[in-house]
Design a protein around this motif. Structure first.
Motif, PDB file in Angstrom:
ATOM      1  N   LEU A 103      -9.151 -10.493   3.718  1.00 22.21           N
ATOM      2  CA  LEU A 103      -8.708  -9.210   3.183  1.00 22.21           C
ATOM      3  C   LEU A 103      -9.622  -8.077   3.634  1.00 22.21           C
ATOM      4  CD1 LEU A 103      -7.714 -10.238  -0.454  1.00 22.21           C
ATOM      5  CD2 LEU A 103      -6.191  -9.835   1.492  1.00 22.21           C
ATOM      6  N   ASP A 104     -10.922  -8.337   3.661  1.00 22.82           N
ATOM      7  CA  ASP A 104     -11.855  -7.325   4.173  1.00 22.82           C
ATOM      8  C   ASP A 104     -11.549  -7.011   5.633  1.00 22.82           C
ATOM      9  OD1 ASP A 104     -13.138  -7.207   1.741  1.00 22.82           O
ATOM     10  OD2 ASP A 104     -14.798  -8.518   2.326  1.00 22.82           O
ATOM     11  N   GLU A 105     -11.216  -8.068   6.391  1.00 22.09           N
ATOM     12  CA  GLU A 105     -10.864  -7.889   7.805  1.00 22.09           C
ATOM     13  C   GLU A 105      -9.615  -7.033   7.934  1.00 22.09           C
ATOM     14  OE1 GLU A 105      -8.766 -10.761  10.871  1.00 22.09           O
ATOM     15  OE2 GLU A 105     -10.807 -11.467  10.489  1.00 22.09           O
ATOM     16  N   PHE A 106      -8.602  -7.335   7.107  1.00 26.09           N
ATOM     17  CA  PHE A 106      -7.375  -6.543   7.136  1.00 26.09           C
ATOM     18  C   PHE A 106      -7.657  -5.087   6.772  1.00 26.09           C
ATOM     19  CE2 PHE A 106      -4.272  -4.418   4.445  1.00 26.09           C
ATOM     20  CZ  PHE A 106      -3.276  -4.189   5.370  1.00 26.09           C
TER      21      PHE A 106
ATOM     22  N   LEU B 283       0.836  -1.206   0.000  1.00 25.01           N
ATOM     23  CA  LEU B 283       0.000   0.000   0.000  1.00 25.01           C
ATOM     24  C   LEU B 283       0.871   1.256   0.000  1.00 25.01           C
ATOM     25  CD1 LEU B 283      -2.676  -1.131   2.611  1.00 25.01           C
ATOM     26  CD2 LEU B 283      -3.120  -0.621   0.196  1.00 25.01           C
ATOM     27  N   ASN B 284       1.924   1.242   0.782  1.00 27.89           N
ATOM     28  CA  ASN B 284       2.818   2.394   0.846  1.00 27.89           C
ATOM     29  C   ASN B 284       3.500   2.630  -0.496  1.00 27.89           C
ATOM     30  OD1 ASN B 284       4.275   4.509   2.310  1.00 27.89           O
ATOM     31  ND2 ASN B 284       6.057   3.162   2.127  1.00 27.89           N
ATOM     32  N   MET B 285       3.927   1.545  -1.152  1.00 28.56           N
ATOM     33  CA  MET B 285       4.573   1.691  -2.458  1.00 28.56           C
ATOM     34  C   MET B 285       3.603   2.222  -3.501  1.00 28.56           C
ATOM     35  SD  MET B 285       7.035  -1.674  -2.684  1.00 28.56           S
ATOM     36  CE  MET B 285       7.697  -1.179  -4.273  1.00 28.56           C
ATOM     37  N   GLN B 286       2.348   1.748  -3.475  1.00 23.99           N
ATOM     38  CA  GLN B 286       1.381   2.215  -4.459  1.00 23.99           C
ATOM     39  C   GLN B 286       1.026   3.685  -4.239  1.00 23.99           C
ATOM     40  OE1 GLN B 286       0.660   1.299  -7.183  1.00 23.99           O
ATOM     41  NE2 GLN B 286      -1.470   1.592  -7.789  1.00 23.99           N
ATOM     42  N   ARG B 287       0.959   4.114  -2.985  1.00 27.19           N
ATOM     43  CA  ARG B 287       0.702   5.536  -2.714  1.00 27.19           C
ATOM     44  C   ARG B 287       1.803   6.414  -3.296  1.00 27.19           C
ATOM     45  NH1 ARG B 287      -1.069   3.525   2.536  1.00 27.19           N
ATOM     46  NH2 ARG B 287      -3.342   3.776   2.707  1.00 27.19           N
TER      47      ARG B 287
ATOM     48  N   TYR C 239      -7.361  -6.163  -5.436  1.00 26.18           N
ATOM     49  CA  TYR C 239      -8.562  -6.188  -4.601  1.00 26.18           C
ATOM     50  C   TYR C 239      -8.344  -5.301  -3.373  1.00 26.18           C
ATOM     51  CZ  TYR C 239     -12.329  -7.867  -1.592  1.00 26.18           C
ATOM     52  OH  TYR C 239     -13.426  -7.925  -0.774  1.00 26.18           O
ATOM     53  N   VAL C 240      -7.178  -5.435  -2.747  1.00 19.91           N
ATOM     54  CA  VAL C 240      -6.861  -4.612  -1.582  1.00 19.91           C
ATOM     55  C   VAL C 240      -6.799  -3.138  -1.974  1.00 19.91           C
ATOM     56  CG1 VAL C 240      -5.117  -4.121   0.186  1.00 19.91           C
ATOM     57  CG2 VAL C 240      -5.701  -6.485  -0.382  1.00 19.91           C
ATOM     58  N   MET C 241      -6.209  -2.835  -3.132  1.00 25.11           N
ATOM     59  CA  MET C 241      -6.131  -1.439  -3.573  1.00 25.11           C
ATOM     60  C   MET C 241      -7.529  -0.847  -3.731  1.00 25.11           C
ATOM     61  SD  MET C 241      -2.972  -0.838  -3.531  1.00 25.11           S
ATOM     62  CE  MET C 241      -1.527  -1.902  -3.326  1.00 25.11           C
ATOM     63  N   ARG C 242      -8.444  -1.615  -4.317  1.00 26.58           N
ATOM     64  CA  ARG C 242      -9.820  -1.112  -4.481  1.00 26.58           C
ATOM     65  C   ARG C 242     -10.483  -0.872  -3.129  1.00 26.58           C
ATOM     66  NH1 ARG C 242      -9.858  -5.152  -8.448  1.00 26.58           N
ATOM     67  NH2 ARG C 242     -11.132  -6.539  -7.152  1.00 26.58           N
ATOM     68  N   GLN C 243     -10.291  -1.808  -2.214  1.00 22.61           N
ATOM     69  CA  GLN C 243     -10.895  -1.668  -0.893  1.00 22.61           C
ATOM     70  C   GLN C 243     -10.347  -0.448  -0.151  1.00 22.61           C
ATOM     71  OE1 GLN C 243     -13.390  -3.874  -1.733  1.00 22.61           O
ATOM     72  NE2 GLN C 243     -13.473  -4.128   0.480  1.00 22.61           N
ATOM     73  N   MET C 244      -9.103  -0.102  -0.441  1.00 20.67           N
ATOM     74  CA  MET C 244      -8.470   1.037   0.233  1.00 20.67           C
ATOM     75  C   MET C 244      -8.574   2.323  -0.575  1.00 20.67           C
ATOM     76  SD  MET C 244      -7.547  -0.365   3.025  1.00 20.67           S
ATOM     77  CE  MET C 244      -6.546   0.924   3.734  1.00 20.67           C
ATOM     78  N   GLN C 245      -9.400   2.300  -1.639  1.00 25.25           N
ATOM     79  CA  GLN C 245      -9.635   3.476  -2.498  1.00 25.25           C
ATOM     80  C   GLN C 245      -8.337   4.030  -3.090  1.00 25.25           C
ATOM     81  OE1 GLN C 245     -11.441   3.766   0.880  1.00 25.25           O
ATOM     82  NE2 GLN C 245     -12.785   2.394  -0.277  1.00 25.25           N
ATOM     83  N   LEU C 246      -7.465   3.110  -3.484  1.00 23.84           N
ATOM     84  CA  LEU C 246      -6.238   3.488  -4.174  1.00 23.84           C
ATOM     85  C   LEU C 246      -6.315   3.032  -5.628  1.00 23.84           C
ATOM     86  CD1 LEU C 246      -3.469   2.574  -1.555  1.00 23.84           C
ATOM     87  CD2 LEU C 246      -4.170   4.862  -2.263  1.00 23.84           C
TER      88      LEU C 246
END
Length: 328
Positions: free
Chosen positions: A317-320, A180-184, A241-248
């Motif tokens: 993943l939703d939990e995370f 997540l940090n790298m994608q930001r 999937y995680v990126m979408r959930q985190m609005q990235l």
């Protein structure tokens, strides 16, 4: 049953200690950070602080417990061999010796499938497929620690080793936070064609596997077990999937494996020369993990431990993501 959980201030140890308390077990915990186990103490756990490199402290930890769940250890792929040896091998030796001296009945050891990884594709790898040479200090010392555990079997200690793959859920600070940090920073790229499949493990499924290991009997003892959700998925589908959930933004940029591997090698070399040898942001191992197929055969755990993964990766993943948003 009264148990000791080492590494309880970490993700896996902490989540299992909480789960064990919920199951009605009496739980003693040890961890590096007192603040990391406060939530367990509030739920009724006994906390004894101290360093597991101290044999006398470990002897005290193992007093009057029926079983030990050993989750503590040195993790990562960057650092000195002696540090990994101390954190994984010497600490495990202390736990084994104290378990024998205090007549602990069972030791469940948390190992790692990283011992299999050699930079190549592997699909459905079985527990006996251990390479002759290991990819890094972490893998080598985790396997050596396993051997210390299994060596205690001849002295009457009941032992089981678990090798869970990419564990995630609330509390995971090792897999997705870095991505997540790298994608930001717009520094994340799909390595290769993006179709390589890997295994993940819900922390809730791992908790069930550890509990089964504490209760197992007979021919289930004295074995190492691969643990995963049993449903390999393309790693970049999971990441996005995680990126979408985190609005990235999703990861859409591709980079060839050869170019990525060379860049990582250069980055590692630069860090080796830099004062303090900081951990590189790109590593050759990281490029291999993100590019290669790597899946486990969990049939042994299904047969001997009656391990049946119930929680899907998407739920984990939703939990995370819910937990990570709350942290931020």
């Amino acid at each position: 049953m009264k148990i000791l959980v080492t590494g309880a201030s970490g993700f896996i140890g902490g989540r299992f200690a909480r789960f064990a308390l919920e199951q009605g077990l009496s739980v003693r915990v040890n961890g590096r950070r007192a603040e990391g186990v406060e939530h367990l103490v509030r739920r009724g756990a006994e906390f004894i602080q101290g360093d597991l490199t101290d044999p006398d402290l470990v002897l005290r930890l193992c007093y009057d417990v029926e079983a030990v769940v050993h989750c503590a250890g040195a993790v990562g792929a960057w650092g000195r061999r002696q540090d990994f040896h101390q954190g994984n091998v010497e600490v495990t030796e202390n736990v084994v010796e104290a378990s024998l001296k205090q007549r602990v009945r069972r030791l469940v050891h948390l190992s790692s499938p990283s011992i299999y990884f050699d930079g190549n594709d592997h699909v459905g790898i079985k527990e006996e497929q251990v390479p002759k040479r290991f990819n890094n200090h972490y893998a080598a010392t985790k396997y050596l620690a396993e051997q210390k555990v299994f060596g205690a079997e001849e002295f009457g200690l009941e032992v089981i080793a678990l090798r869970p793959r990419m564990v995630t859920g609330a509390g995971d600070t090792s897999i997705f936070p870095r991505l997540l940090n790298m994608q930001r920073k717009n520094r994340l790229s799909i390595i290769g064609n993006g179709l390589n499949k890997v295994d993940f493990t819900s922390i809730q499924n791992l908790n069930e596997a550890i509990l089964s290991s504490l209760l197992a009997a007979g021919s289930a003892l004295g074995k190492a077990y691969n643990i995963s959700n049993g449903t390999p998925l393309p790693i970049w589908d999971v990441v996005n999937y995680v990126m979408r959930q985190m609005q990235l933004p999703q990861v859409t940029r591709y980079r060839s494996y050869g170019l990525a591997y060379s860049a990582a090698a250069f980055n590692e070399a630069a860090c080796m020369l830099w004062p303090g040898r900081p951990e590189p942001t790109l590593s050759r191992l990281g490029m291999q993990v993100m590019n290669k197929n790597f899946t486990l055969d969990i049939s042994r755990a299904q047969y001997y431990l009656d391990y049946q993964p119930q929680v899907s990766l998407w739920t984990a993943l939703d939990e995370f993501c819910g937990w990570w948003k709350a942290q931020q």
